[in-house]
Write an enzyme that holds these catalytic residues in place. Structure first.
Site, PDB file in Angstrom:
ATOM      1  N   GLY A  61      38.492  22.776  39.165  1.00  0.00           N
ATOM      2  CA  GLY A  61      38.196  23.831  39.204  1.00  0.00           C
ATOM      3  C   GLY A  61      38.211  24.561  38.385  1.00  0.00           C
ATOM      4  O   GLY A  61      38.927  24.820  37.666  1.00  0.00           O
ATOM      5  N   ALA A  62      36.378  25.089  38.004  1.00  0.00           N
ATOM      6  CA  ALA A  62      36.206  26.004  36.729  1.00  0.00           C
ATOM      7  C   ALA A  62      36.560  26.805  36.175  1.00  0.00           C
ATOM      8  O   ALA A  62      37.009  26.994  35.378  1.00  0.00           O
ATOM      9  CB  ALA A  62      34.965  26.461  37.281  1.00  0.00           C
ATOM     10  N   ASP A 101      30.441  26.194  39.114  1.00  0.00           N
ATOM     11  CA  ASP A 101      30.924  25.899  38.190  1.00  0.00           C
ATOM     12  C   ASP A 101      29.911  27.042  36.812  1.00  0.00           C
ATOM     13  O   ASP A 101      30.617  27.138  35.499  1.00  0.00           O
ATOM     14  CB  ASP A 101      30.978  24.423  37.532  1.00  0.00           C
ATOM     15  N   ASN A 107      26.750  23.086  40.264  1.00  0.00           N
ATOM     16  CA  ASN A 107      28.629  23.666  41.408  1.00  0.00           C
ATOM     17  C   ASN A 107      28.501  21.866  41.642  1.00  0.00           C
ATOM     18  O   ASN A 107      27.005  20.960  41.872  1.00  0.00           O
ATOM     19  CB  ASN A 107      28.419  23.951  42.816  1.00  0.00           C
TER      20      ASN A 107
END
Ligand code: MRU
Length: 347
Positions: free
Chosen positions: A46-47, A237, A247
């Site tokens: 997860g970014a 992202d 993403n």
């Protein structure tokens, strides 16, 4: 709400997301190589969370540095490079490393010793951690305004508490709307091949008692055709200056389907995901992942083991398919190149 990350002076302690939902286990990383491996192998993902985890990795590395002060600058740069080479797409990683480097340089120039630099870096990482939760809550508050009563929201991957330091971005909007009693149902796409939707989003929403229905990715069009989706919300992202957005693979397909069915499609992300150095999506590096992720899951093969595989982890949704970008500073609408002008990442 489950905590994704802990830290002490000796270690970065990561919730091992590769084991969810079967096991809730934490992974203790005591070296920067261990932190880098955990990011690379998706134990932590997860970014926003990748960025903050790397920041703690840097702080830990400097705190534990045993060499001469003269070598600390080179050591910092090497450590930074190790962390930067883990995953190329989420710009939050590079944003976080840059922010930590600024602090390091300030302290180094003012002749701080190793303990002082390590402590200052740790404080900065803690600040990032706390800011991330506050940012997600702000995203949630702005985003929930977009959702009407009885909303049926489709999402992909996991842009939730598990992808951040807490609360989530896309799921933050859903959480805030659920608090207002506006969520009838969340449609979670399973998100092949790593199944962040099936394993993580479903788990997280069920813990909060938010109604969720799981579908495989190829069912999204049919559910929309049935008239059971009011809004699609995904995380990001990296968002380029013109609004093109990277993403999780499958996001672009959802955006095309949403446009066809005239359903609003939103991206929810902190401004640290904005990369104004990338003029458009074609400047965004798309991570290619190992073929095993497509061929098998936890040791079980779905296919002929030797088959050639294409496994991009992300895709790029063109800006014209995005209805709005929900951030901690409000909702940005097209034309994005004008809306984002003058902003800097994280502002
Ligand atoms: O490969 P992952 O699981 O790190 O991919 C995560 C996503 O694509 C998320 O949607 C994105 O990072 C936003 S998380 C708030």
């Amino acid at each position: 709400m489950i905590r994704t990350l802990f830290f002490d002076d000796e270690a970065v302690i990561i919730l091992d997301q590769s084991q969810l939902p079967d096991k809730v286990e934490y992974l203790r990383c005591e070296t920067v190589e261990e932190v880098a491996q955990a990011i690379k192998k998706l134990n932590v993902r997860g970014a926003p969370l990748i960025g903050v985890t790397a920041a703690f990795g840097l702080a830990m590395a400097v705190t534990n540095y045993q060499g001469e002060r003269a070598g600390i600058h080179d050591y910092f740069r090497q450590t930074r490079t190790t962390l930067a080479s883990t995953r190329p797409t989420a710009v939050n990683l590079f944003w976080a490393l840059e922010r930590m480097e600024k602090v390091f340089t300030q302290e180094f120039v003012r002749q701080a010793n190793r303990e002082q630099i390590g402590e200052r870096l740790k404080q900065e990482a803690i600040k990032m951690y706390e800011e991330d939760i506050a940012i997600n809550r702000a995203i949630g508050q702005y985003g929930q305004i977009l959702l009407a009563e009885d909303s049926q929201v489709m999402t992909i991957c996991n842009a939730g508490a598990l992808a951040t330091c807490g609360y989530g971005t896309a799921l933050g909007v859903i959480r805030a709307a659920a608090d207002q009693g506006k969520i009838k149902k969340v449609w979670a796409c399973e998100t092949r091949p790593v199944l962040q939707g099936a394993r993580l989003t479903v788990w997280e929403l069920m813990q909060d008692k938010i109604p969720v229905t799981l579908i495989s990715d190829n069912m999204a069009a049919y559910v929309m055709q049935l008239g059971q989706v009011n809004t699609v919300i995904a995380g990001a992202d990296r968002i380029a200056a013109n609004g093109d957005t990277a993403n999780k693979i499958g996001t672009y397909a959802l955006a095309v389907l949403a446009a066809y069915h005239q359903i609003p499609f939103y991206i929810a992300a902190p401004l640290s995901t904005l990369d104004l150095k990338s003029a458009s999506g074609s400047d965004i590096p798309v991570e290619q992942r190992p073929p095993e992720e497509i061929r098998e899951f936890r040791g079980m093969y779905f296919t002929v083991p030797e088959v050639e595989v294409f496994n991009p982890a992300f895709d790029i949704t063109p800006h014209h398919l995005i209805t709005g970008v929900i951030t901690e500073k409000g909702i940005f609408k097209p034309p994005y190149d004008i809306a984002f002008k003058g902003l800097r990442s994280g502002e």
